[in-house]
Write a protein that holds these residues in place. Structure first.
Motif, PDB file in Angstrom:
ATOM      1  N   GLN A  93      49.855  39.439  45.783  1.00  0.00           N
ATOM      2  CA  GLN A  93      49.360  39.771  47.117  1.00  0.00           C
ATOM      3  C   GLN A  93      50.414  40.514  47.939  1.00  0.00           C
ATOM      4  OE1 GLN A  93      47.684  36.332  49.077  1.00  0.00           O
ATOM      5  NE2 GLN A  93      46.264  35.943  47.407  1.00  0.00           N
ATOM      6  N   GLU A  94      51.652  40.069  47.872  1.00  0.00           N
ATOM      7  CA  GLU A  94      52.715  40.743  48.624  1.00  0.00           C
ATOM      8  C   GLU A  94      52.988  42.134  48.058  1.00  0.00           C
ATOM      9  OE1 GLU A  94      54.257  39.778  51.475  1.00  0.00           O
ATOM     10  OE2 GLU A  94      52.987  38.004  51.546  1.00  0.00           O
ATOM     11  N   PHE A  95      52.871  42.295  46.735  1.00  0.00           N
ATOM     12  CA  PHE A  95      53.017  43.613  46.116  1.00  0.00           C
ATOM     13  C   PHE A  95      51.951  44.559  46.666  1.00  0.00           C
ATOM     14  CE2 PHE A  95      51.289  46.262  42.573  1.00  0.00           C
ATOM     15  CZ  PHE A  95      52.245  47.264  42.622  1.00  0.00           C
ATOM     16  N   ALA A  97      34.934  30.027  39.025  1.00  0.00           N
ATOM     17  CA  ALA A  97      36.175  30.265  39.765  1.00  0.00           C
ATOM     18  C   ALA A  97      36.696  31.669  39.432  1.00  0.00           C
ATOM     19  CB  ALA A  97      37.209  29.211  39.381  1.00  0.00           C
ATOM     20  N   ALA A  98      37.333  32.295  40.389  1.00  0.00           N
ATOM     21  CA  ALA A  98      37.890  33.626  40.182  1.00  0.00           C
ATOM     22  C   ALA A  98      39.073  33.543  39.225  1.00  0.00           C
ATOM     23  CB  ALA A  98      38.334  34.209  41.517  1.00  0.00           C
ATOM     24  N   VAL A  99      39.155  34.512  38.338  1.00  0.00           N
ATOM     25  CA  VAL A  99      40.264  34.572  37.406  1.00  0.00           C
ATOM     26  C   VAL A  99      41.328  35.470  38.029  1.00  0.00           C
ATOM     27  CG1 VAL A  99      40.983  35.288  35.107  1.00  0.00           C
ATOM     28  CG2 VAL A  99      38.743  34.243  35.432  1.00  0.00           C
ATOM     29  N   LEU A 100      42.500  34.926  38.210  1.00  0.00           N
ATOM     30  CA  LEU A 100      43.588  35.692  38.812  1.00  0.00           C
ATOM     31  C   LEU A 100      44.361  36.418  37.720  1.00  0.00           C
ATOM     32  CD1 LEU A 100      44.725  33.072  41.447  1.00  0.00           C
ATOM     33  CD2 LEU A 100      43.246  35.056  41.775  1.00  0.00           C
ATOM     34  N   GLU A 101      44.733  37.643  38.008  1.00  0.00           N
ATOM     35  CA  GLU A 101      45.364  38.508  37.025  1.00  0.00           C
ATOM     36  C   GLU A 101      46.784  38.103  36.670  1.00  0.00           C
ATOM     37  OE1 GLU A 101      44.195  39.440  39.980  1.00  0.00           O
ATOM     38  OE2 GLU A 101      42.564  40.834  39.659  1.00  0.00           O
ATOM     39  N   PHE A 102      47.496  37.469  37.611  1.00  0.00           N
ATOM     40  CA  PHE A 102      48.926  37.196  37.434  1.00  0.00           C
ATOM     41  C   PHE A 102      49.212  35.779  37.925  1.00  0.00           C
ATOM     42  CE2 PHE A 102      53.417  38.340  39.046  1.00  0.00           C
ATOM     43  CZ  PHE A 102      53.995  38.151  37.809  1.00  0.00           C
ATOM     44  N   SER A 103      48.566  34.813  37.304  1.00  0.00           N
ATOM     45  CA  SER A 103      48.671  33.427  37.753  1.00  0.00           C
ATOM     46  C   SER A 103      49.880  32.737  37.122  1.00  0.00           C
ATOM     47  CB  SER A 103      47.385  32.679  37.381  1.00  0.00           C
ATOM     48  OG  SER A 103      47.422  31.378  37.900  1.00  0.00           O
ATOM     49  N   ARG A 136      43.933  47.699  37.983  1.00  0.00           N
ATOM     50  CA  ARG A 136      42.511  47.840  38.343  1.00  0.00           C
ATOM     51  C   ARG A 136      42.249  47.229  39.717  1.00  0.00           C
ATOM     52  NH1 ARG A 136      42.039  46.690  32.919  1.00  0.00           N
ATOM     53  NH2 ARG A 136      41.684  44.478  33.298  1.00  0.00           N
ATOM     54  N   ARG A 137      42.787  46.046  39.948  1.00  0.00           N
ATOM     55  CA  ARG A 137      42.566  45.345  41.218  1.00  0.00           C
ATOM     56  C   ARG A 137      43.060  46.160  42.409  1.00  0.00           C
ATOM     57  NH1 ARG A 137      45.253  39.427  42.504  1.00  0.00           N
ATOM     58  NH2 ARG A 137      44.907  39.395  44.732  1.00  0.00           N
ATOM     59  N   PHE A 138      44.218  46.804  42.256  1.00  0.00           N
ATOM     60  CA  PHE A 138      44.836  47.528  43.376  1.00  0.00           C
ATOM     61  C   PHE A 138      44.611  49.037  43.299  1.00  0.00           C
ATOM     62  CE2 PHE A 138      47.792  43.722  43.046  1.00  0.00           C
ATOM     63  CZ  PHE A 138      47.106  43.012  43.997  1.00  0.00           C
ATOM     64  N   ASP A 139      43.696  49.476  42.434  1.00  0.00           N
ATOM     65  CA  ASP A 139      43.320  50.881  42.308  1.00  0.00           C
ATOM     66  C   ASP A 139      44.531  51.769  42.002  1.00  0.00           C
ATOM     67  OD1 ASP A 139      41.437  52.906  42.183  1.00  0.00           O
ATOM     68  OD2 ASP A 139      41.610  53.400  44.311  1.00  0.00           O
ATOM     69  N   LEU A 140      45.333  51.339  41.040  1.00  0.00           N
ATOM     70  CA  LEU A 140      46.490  52.107  40.583  1.00  0.00           C
ATOM     71  C   LEU A 140      46.137  52.800  39.276  1.00  0.00           C
ATOM     72  CD1 LEU A 140      49.253  49.374  41.061  1.00  0.00           C
ATOM     73  CD2 LEU A 140      48.672  51.225  42.638  1.00  0.00           C
ATOM     74  N   LEU A 141      46.772  53.931  39.010  1.00  0.00           N
ATOM     75  CA  LEU A 141      46.603  54.564  37.703  1.00  0.00           C
ATOM     76  C   LEU A 141      47.308  53.738  36.636  1.00  0.00           C
ATOM     77  CD1 LEU A 141      47.079  58.315  38.659  1.00  0.00           C
ATOM     78  CD2 LEU A 141      44.946  57.043  38.352  1.00  0.00           C
TER      79      LEU A 141
END
Length: 171
Positions: A130-132, A3-9, A38-43
């Protein structure tokens, strides 16, 4: 398959929801913020907080209303320099069994997206994440960033810009 591990569950079991609204304040930890960056390609993602409310709208439908704030740093699409940003947004989602989606068109708030429930819980942290991601600037630019382009004369006609591109390709 794992199962995928969600970063902010942040799981809220449906059995926990009664007639009264369920409210929870959530904030991403340093580790969660680094994973979301990392997921959203942010610094960097320096802050992500949210106030979330879940309200039952009948036996099968649940309305999630949330407001979040975030502070982050992206790369400029032109110079790759850091671009600081802040976002403060509100959103709502309606959850229910997949077959209830067809009946959703008659709801009073037609602009609220429907999310099918696939389990006996709602992950409010993932909904906020997701909304962020949708609220992030798609093409962040520093104030000094510019792209140099040659502008054809105003009287050159509608295809003048295309001819300058063709001229570049010829040796």
């Amino acid at each position: 398959m794992s199962a995928a591990v969600l970063e902010f569950s942040r799981i809220v079991r449906l059995a926990r929801l009664g007639a009264d609204p369920f409210r929870q304040e959530i904030a991403a930890s340093e580790t969660e913020r680094a994973a979301l960056a990392r997921r959203f390609d942010l610094l960097s993602l320096d802050r992500l907080t949210a106030a979330v409310e879940l309200v039952r709208q009948g036996p099968e439908i649940i309305l999630l209303s949330a407001a979040f704030e975030a502070t982050f740093v992206q790369s400029c699409v032109v110079t790759l320099d850091p671009v600081e940003g802040e976002v403060s947004e509100s959103f709502a989602l309606r959850y229910g069994p997949p077959e209830a989606e067809e009946g959703e068109t008659g709801m009073a708030d037609d602009d609220i997206a429907f999310e099918p429930l696939a389990a006996d819980f709602i992950d409010i942290g993932e909904a906020v994440a997701q909304e962020f991601s949708l609220a992030l600037p798609a093409f962040p630019r520093t104030a000094e960033a510019s792209i140099e382009t040659e502008q054809p004369p105003a009287d050159a006609g509608p295809f003048a810009a295309l001819s300058t591109l063709a001229d570049r390709r010829e040796p």
